[in-house]
Each structure stands twice: as structure tokens, then as C-alpha cells.
Design a protein around this motif. Structure first.
Motif, PDB file in Angstrom:
ATOM      1  N   GLU A  62       0.024   6.680  -7.482  1.00 20.60           N
ATOM      2  CA  GLU A  62      -0.897   5.546  -7.540  1.00 20.60           C
ATOM      3  C   GLU A  62      -0.730   4.788  -8.859  1.00 20.60           C
ATOM      4  OE1 GLU A  62      -4.058   2.932  -6.569  1.00 20.60           O
ATOM      5  OE2 GLU A  62      -2.797   4.256  -5.360  1.00 20.60           O
ATOM      6  N   VAL A  63      -0.617   5.506  -9.941  1.00 21.69           N
ATOM      7  CA  VAL A  63      -0.407   4.856 -11.246  1.00 21.69           C
ATOM      8  C   VAL A  63       0.897   4.087 -11.253  1.00 21.69           C
ATOM      9  CG1 VAL A  63       0.011   5.312 -13.706  1.00 21.69           C
ATOM     10  CG2 VAL A  63      -1.830   6.508 -12.508  1.00 21.69           C
ATOM     11  N   PHE A  64       1.924   4.672 -10.637  1.00 16.91           N
ATOM     12  CA  PHE A  64       3.216   3.981 -10.576  1.00 16.91           C
ATOM     13  C   PHE A  64       3.093   2.637  -9.862  1.00 16.91           C
ATOM     14  CE2 PHE A  64       6.755   3.079  -7.685  1.00 16.91           C
ATOM     15  CZ  PHE A  64       7.715   2.702  -8.607  1.00 16.91           C
ATOM     16  N   PHE A  65       2.420   2.636  -8.700  1.00 13.42           N
ATOM     17  CA  PHE A  65       2.282   1.368  -7.961  1.00 13.42           C
ATOM     18  C   PHE A  65       1.443   0.359  -8.746  1.00 13.42           C
ATOM     19  CE2 PHE A  65       3.424   3.831  -4.047  1.00 13.42           C
ATOM     20  CZ  PHE A  65       4.478   3.021  -3.666  1.00 13.42           C
ATOM     21  N   GLN A  66       0.428   0.843  -9.440  1.00 14.15           N
ATOM     22  CA  GLN A  66      -0.376  -0.075 -10.252  1.00 14.15           C
ATOM     23  C   GLN A  66       0.449  -0.680 -11.376  1.00 14.15           C
ATOM     24  OE1 GLN A  66      -3.783   2.162 -11.531  1.00 14.15           O
ATOM     25  NE2 GLN A  66      -4.727   2.217  -9.481  1.00 14.15           N
ATOM     26  N   LEU A  67       1.297   0.139 -12.004  1.00 13.38           N
ATOM     27  CA  LEU A  67       2.164  -0.385 -13.067  1.00 13.38           C
ATOM     28  C   LEU A  67       3.180  -1.365 -12.510  1.00 13.38           C
ATOM     29  CD1 LEU A  67       2.786   2.849 -15.193  1.00 13.38           C
ATOM     30  CD2 LEU A  67       1.400   0.869 -15.810  1.00 13.38           C
ATOM     31  N   ALA A  68       3.724  -1.021 -11.331  1.00 13.59           N
ATOM     32  CA  ALA A  68       4.707  -1.911 -10.717  1.00 13.59           C
ATOM     33  C   ALA A  68       4.070  -3.260 -10.392  1.00 13.59           C
ATOM     34  CB  ALA A  68       5.274  -1.262  -9.454  1.00 13.59           C
ATOM     35  N   GLU A  69       2.885  -3.262  -9.837  1.00 12.96           N
ATOM     36  CA  GLU A  69       2.202  -4.514  -9.530  1.00 12.96           C
ATOM     37  C   GLU A  69       1.861  -5.277 -10.807  1.00 12.96           C
ATOM     38  OE1 GLU A  69      -1.109  -3.269  -7.168  1.00 12.96           O
ATOM     39  OE2 GLU A  69      -0.043  -3.594  -5.277  1.00 12.96           O
ATOM     40  N   SER A  70       1.505  -4.546 -11.854  1.00 12.02           N
ATOM     41  CA  SER A  70       1.202  -5.207 -13.132  1.00 12.02           C
ATOM     42  C   SER A  70       2.437  -5.898 -13.694  1.00 12.02           C
ATOM     43  CB  SER A  70       0.661  -4.170 -14.122  1.00 12.02           C
ATOM     44  OG  SER A  70       0.429  -4.753 -15.384  1.00 12.02           O
ATOM     45  N   GLN A  71       3.589  -5.235 -13.572  1.00 19.69           N
ATOM     46  CA  GLN A  71       4.839  -5.842 -14.051  1.00 19.69           C
ATOM     47  C   GLN A  71       5.185  -7.091 -13.244  1.00 19.69           C
ATOM     48  OE1 GLN A  71       7.438  -2.518 -13.582  1.00 19.69           O
ATOM     49  NE2 GLN A  71       6.511  -1.358 -15.274  1.00 19.69           N
ATOM     50  N   LEU A  72       5.010  -6.999 -11.931  1.00 20.67           N
ATOM     51  CA  LEU A  72       5.289  -8.163 -11.081  1.00 20.67           C
ATOM     52  C   LEU A  72       4.295  -9.290 -11.378  1.00 20.67           C
ATOM     53  CD1 LEU A  72       6.018  -6.385  -7.676  1.00 20.67           C
ATOM     54  CD2 LEU A  72       7.685  -7.438  -9.207  1.00 20.67           C
ATOM     55  N   HIS A  73       3.047  -8.935 -11.617  1.00 24.15           N
ATOM     56  CA  HIS A  73       2.040  -9.940 -11.940  1.00 24.15           C
ATOM     57  C   HIS A  73       2.410 -10.720 -13.207  1.00 24.15           C
ATOM     58  CE1 HIS A  73      -2.302 -10.883 -13.401  1.00 24.15           C
ATOM     59  NE2 HIS A  73      -1.774 -11.912 -12.757  1.00 24.15           N
TER      60      HIS A  73
END
Length: 530
Positions: A62-73
């Protein structure tokens, strides 16, 4: 017909058998209880460990996906300021793929689904129109999303993470997204594949449709397997554990849900692997228990000899009761515990009383000829026996009220008949263990062995009432007065108790006759003279 006579077992052997049986049963019970408890502990600890491990992996994912979305954002915000800058677009996709190592590939797509930039460029998709379901869904929803696992053009099972790109004036420009390969090396694969257990535990990941997204056996990735919980449980619970049993094996599973994607991370361990240390543990328990069991057995052997020896010696002397020296020999036996001491006392009493005084209890010398009750001599023999046996008793002193009037008015023959009637009533009312004797004239005594004060009072009152209700020809109704006293082996002499009963009888006479008095209680009056 011949009857087979089995040899009799002595007490020592019986105690030994009892001790051995108790030790074996106790040891078996301890081993079984240990096995049950340790089995439960191993299963419960493994279930909890697998649940915690699956929860940790789900949280990490879950943390990984949140970080990935943050990077894309971040990149989407940057691109929204200059979306037509192709150099900026290529720079961002390269940075996202190479700097963060979160994605296997990164692409920027405009509103028409045309790829404006992609990394790695070797994929040669720049300028091409994407028609994949993930791309169409990202363009349609225009919001951050993680796609369902799908097959790419290159037949790779991938997950697509995207973020919409908006201009400063609020126009939708497209999206930036990254792919994560599930069958090939990726950061997600590395996160899930980093196993810290070396005890047979393995991990796999299922999507919402129970499709395998990650498994140590790569051949299973992309295939659908039976779910371990229902859809309802999957919606209501974020993690848990259970025991899976199929036709061949039993497994202990812990699971946890990844909130962003709805994926389920499952940590699994075979039950037989979990319980493998159990046999070694039981062996250690047995090794530690056997020495104590042997010491207990040795103690049982010694104690059985000590316990059985006095009774064995007394049993041998029981067959020599008619010899003159047996009393001294029995006295020399060391009866060191209560039961043996009681048997020894009973044997000595049997030698001294059974052969002498108890025999005389049945002789005519000890019997009153008129009433066939014990006389004073018989009473003395009984009292000696009670003293030797330390038998407590209650004594009832009874006297016929106004007996002199009966003799004066109706003659001595009628008086004798009254005495016989009263004696008969006392005998019929007495219990099997009670002793009834005629103390002289119209006076009687009853000895009630092992009787409490209240019980003695009830018996005396019943006797008084029974005689008062009876009818004697030529005389009519007569009454009796009763005095009660108690004797305890450690509390005064028998003679003193008899005197107390006699004193209580005189109290009953003075209280008006036809009543019951207990020694030491002046107010205890059962009835008044009619």
C-alpha cells in the motif's frame, strides 16, 4: 464342580500396583496435555505470525502504491504547466523510470490516447495510439487509478498506475502512467519476494477476482485459484487467519487486504511443517519426566513397605488370637499411623473383651430376668467396652412417674406388668446399636452410641410420648421422666456422665414429671405433666 482359588494379593503389592498405575497414568496424561497445549500454541502462533506477516506485506505494498501515485502526481503537476514541451515530457518519463525504480515503463498520453513520451524508448510506442483497456479507462475516468492486472501488447501481465494531467486553466490534457510487470523483475515483485522466513512459509497475492498476481512459482501467475474467504468477508475484514484443509494437506494461512487495489496478500505454511518440532518437544518432556517418575516409584516402594508392614504383622497375629502371649506381641507392633493403630486397638480389645466381657454380655448373669434387659453388670461390661473403643455415647436415665402409687393401688403384680410394658416399649424403640438396661426398680438406662445432644433429645421425647400415649389394662396411662447426659472419651469419666444423667432425671421430676431434661440446660422442658 471344582472352584479355582486365586492367590490373595497382599497390601504391599496392591499399593505398588496403585502407585505404578498412578505414575503411568499421570505421565501419560502429562504427555497428552503437553501435546495438546503445544500443538494449539504452535498452530495459533503460526496463524498469528502469518497474519502479521501478510499484514506487513500488504502495508508495504500500500505504501508503495501511495509513493508511486505521489511521484506521478508531481510529474503531472509539472507537465501541466508545459504539456507541449516534448523534451520536458521525455525528461520526466526517464526520471520516473530510472530515478525511482518504481516502474518498469513510464508513458505520457494525450487526450486522444497518443503516446507523447515513453521510457524506455526501446518500446518504440511514441506517437502510437494506445487502445488497451487500462489506457481507455484512465482517459475516461480522468482521476488517479490503479488498473486491474491486464495483459500488455507484449503479452506481459502488468498493473498500470496513472495520474491525470490538468492545465493551469483546468483543461484535461491526458495522463502520465507507469507499468509494473508482475511476471518479470519489478520493485513490487522484489517487495513481495523478499522472504524473511525459512521455515516453509511462502507468500502469494490475489486480485479481487482471485487471479494470482505474485507467486514463488511463476507458472501460477495470471491463473485463477479458489479463494480462501468469501467476498463478504473480504469486504468486512482487512486481515485475518484460518486453517485451510483439503483432501491431501492442511495449511495455516494469514491474509491481509491492500486498500488501494483490493489485492489479498496470503502467507501460507503447511500444518505438518508447523507441528514438526512437536515430536522432539514431547521427547524432551519424556526425558525430563522419567527420572522424577523413577524417584516417585522408589518412594512408593519404600512407603508401601512402611504402610503395609504393621498391617501385615497384625494380620499374622490375627490367626494366633487364642495364644496367651499374643497380647504382648501385638503390643510390640509399631502401628505408626491411625488406621493401623485402630486395628491394633481393636485386636487388643477383642482379646480382652470379646473373649471375656462381650461373652458375658450374653450370659444370664448380665440379664435382668423380669425384662430380659441388661442389668447393672451387663451395663458395666458395655461401658468397659465403650471405654476401650473410645466410643462416645448419650445416656438416657428413665424413671416411671408415680410408680409407688401403682404398687400401692394395684399391687406388685400389676407393678411388675407395668415395668415389663415399659421395658418392651424401650426395646422396640431402640436402634440396633442402642443398649437398654434396667438400672433397678422402675429405673432404666439407655446408651445411644455416637448420638448428638439434639438427636438424643428427639429420641427421648419420642419415647416419652410413646409411653404416655399407650394404655395399660388396670392402670391406664402412665408417664416417664427422662434425663440426658453425654460422654466423650476426652471429656470426663463415664461415671460422671451417668451421674449427670441421673441429676437431669431428678430435674425432670422436680419440673413436674412427664418431661425430658438435658444435663446442664435447666430450660429444656419437652412437656409438662398432664
Amino acid at each position: 464342580m471344582l472352584t479355582r482359588i486365586w492367590p490373595k494379593t497382599d497390601l504391599r503389592t496392591l499399593i505398588m500396583l496403585l502407585a505404578i498405575t498412578s505414575i503411568v497414568i499421570t505421565l501419560a496424561n502429562a504427555l497428552y496435555a503437553t501435546w495438546r497445549v503445544q500443538r494449539m500454541v504452535l498452530i495459533e502462533s503460526t496463524l498469528e505470525a502469518n497474519r502479521a506477516y501478510a499484514t506487513k506485506l500488504a502495508s508495504t505494498t500500500e505504501v508503495f502504491f501511495q509513493l508511486a501515485e505521489s511521484q506521478l502526481h508531481y510529474s503531472a503537476t509539472k507537465l501541466g504547466n508545459d504539456f507541449d514541451n516534448s523534451e520536458l515530457a521525455q525528461e520526466e518519463v526517464n526520471r520516473l523510470r530510472e530515478q525511482t525504480n518504481s516502474f518498469n515503463s513510464v508513458a505520457i498520453v494525450d487526450t486522444d490516447g497518443v503516446v507523447k513520451a515513453i521510457s524506455p524508448e526501446s518500446m518504440m510506442l511514441k506517437g502510437m495510439h494506445l487502445t488497451s483497456q487500462a489506457s481507455r479507462e484512465a482517459l475516461a475516468k480522468r482521476q488517479p487509478m490503479v488498473s486491474k492486472p491486464t495483459l500488455s501488447v507484449a503479452n506481459n501481465l502488468i498493473v498500470f498506475v496513472s495520474w491525470p494531467i490538468w492545465s493551469n486553466d483546468g483543461r484535461y490534457l491526458g495522463y502520465i502512467g507507469g507499468t509494473i510487470y508482475l511476471k518479470k523483475k519489478s520493485i513490487l515483485n522484489a517487495l513481495l519476494g523478499e522472504q524473511f522466513y525459512r521455515d516453509g512459509t511462502h507468500v502469494y497475492v490475489l486480485d479481487r477476482n482471485d487471479q494470482v498476481l505474485y507467486h514463488q512459482n511463476s507458472q501460477l501467475i495470471g491463473k485463477t485459484v479458489p479463494g480462501i474467504i468469501s467476498d463478504q468477508e473480504r469486504q468486512n475484514r482487512t486481515n485475518g487467519s484460518l486453517q485451510l484443509i483439503d483432501e491431501e494437506t492442511s495449511k495455516l494461512a494469514g491474509y491481509a487486504i491492500v486498500p488501494t487495489t483490493g489485492w489479498m496478500v496470503v502467507a501460507l505454511k503447511p500444518t505438518d511443517v508447523t507441528l514438526a518440532p512437536l515430536s522432539g518437544l514431547l521427547l524432551k518432556v519424556l526425558k525430563n519426566s522419567v527420572p522424577f517418575a523413577l524417584l516417585t516409584l522408589l518412594a512408593a516402594v519404600i512407603l508401601s513397605r512402611l504402610i503395609a508392614l504393621p498391617l501385615w504383622q497384625l494380620a499374622r497375629k490375627a490367626s494366633q488370637m487364642d495364644t496367651q502371649s499374643v497380647s504382648g506381641e501385638i503390643n510390640g507392633i509399631r502401628a505408626w499411623y491411625f488406621e493401623a493403630a485402630q486395628v491394633k486397638r481393636a485386636m487388643l480389645t477383642g482379646i480382652g473383651l470379646v473373649q471375656d466381657k462381650i461373652g458375658r454380655l450374653k450370659s444370664e448373669v448380665q440379664t435382668d430376668p423380669m425384662t430380659n434387659l441388661l442389668n447393672r453388670r451387663g451395663l458395666g461390661a458395655v461401658l468397659d467396652y465403650f471405654l476401650a473403643m473410645r466410643q462416645p455415647f448419650a445416656v438416657l436415665a428413665l424413671d416411671i412417674d408415680h410408680f409407688k402409687r401403682v404398687n400401692d393401688n394395684f399391687g406388685h403384680d400389676v407393678g411388675d406388668e407395668v415395668i415389663k410394658k415399659v421395658a418392651q416399649a424401650l426395646r422396640s424403640s431402640a436402634r440396633q446399636t442402642d443398649v437398654v438396661c434396667r438400672n433397678g426398680g422402675e429405673e432404666f438406662l439407655m446408651l445411644l452410641p455416637g448420638t448428638a445432644p439434639e438427636e438424643a433429645r428427639i429420641i427421648a421425647e419420642r419415647l416419652r410420648q410413646s409411653i404416655a400415649d399407650s394404655w395399660i389394662d388396670a392402670v391406664g396411662n402412665i408417664t416417664i421422666s427422662v434425663g440426658i447426659a453425654l460422654w466423650q472419651p476426652d471429656n470426663g469419666s463415664q461415671e460422671q456422665s451417668l451421674k449427670q444423667a441421673d441429676a437431669a432425671l431428678y430435674q425432670a421430676k422436680n419440673a413436674g414429671r412427664n418431661c425430658v431434661m438435658l444435663a446442664g440446660q435447666d430450660a429444656l422442658v419437652s412437656s409438662i405433666t398432664r
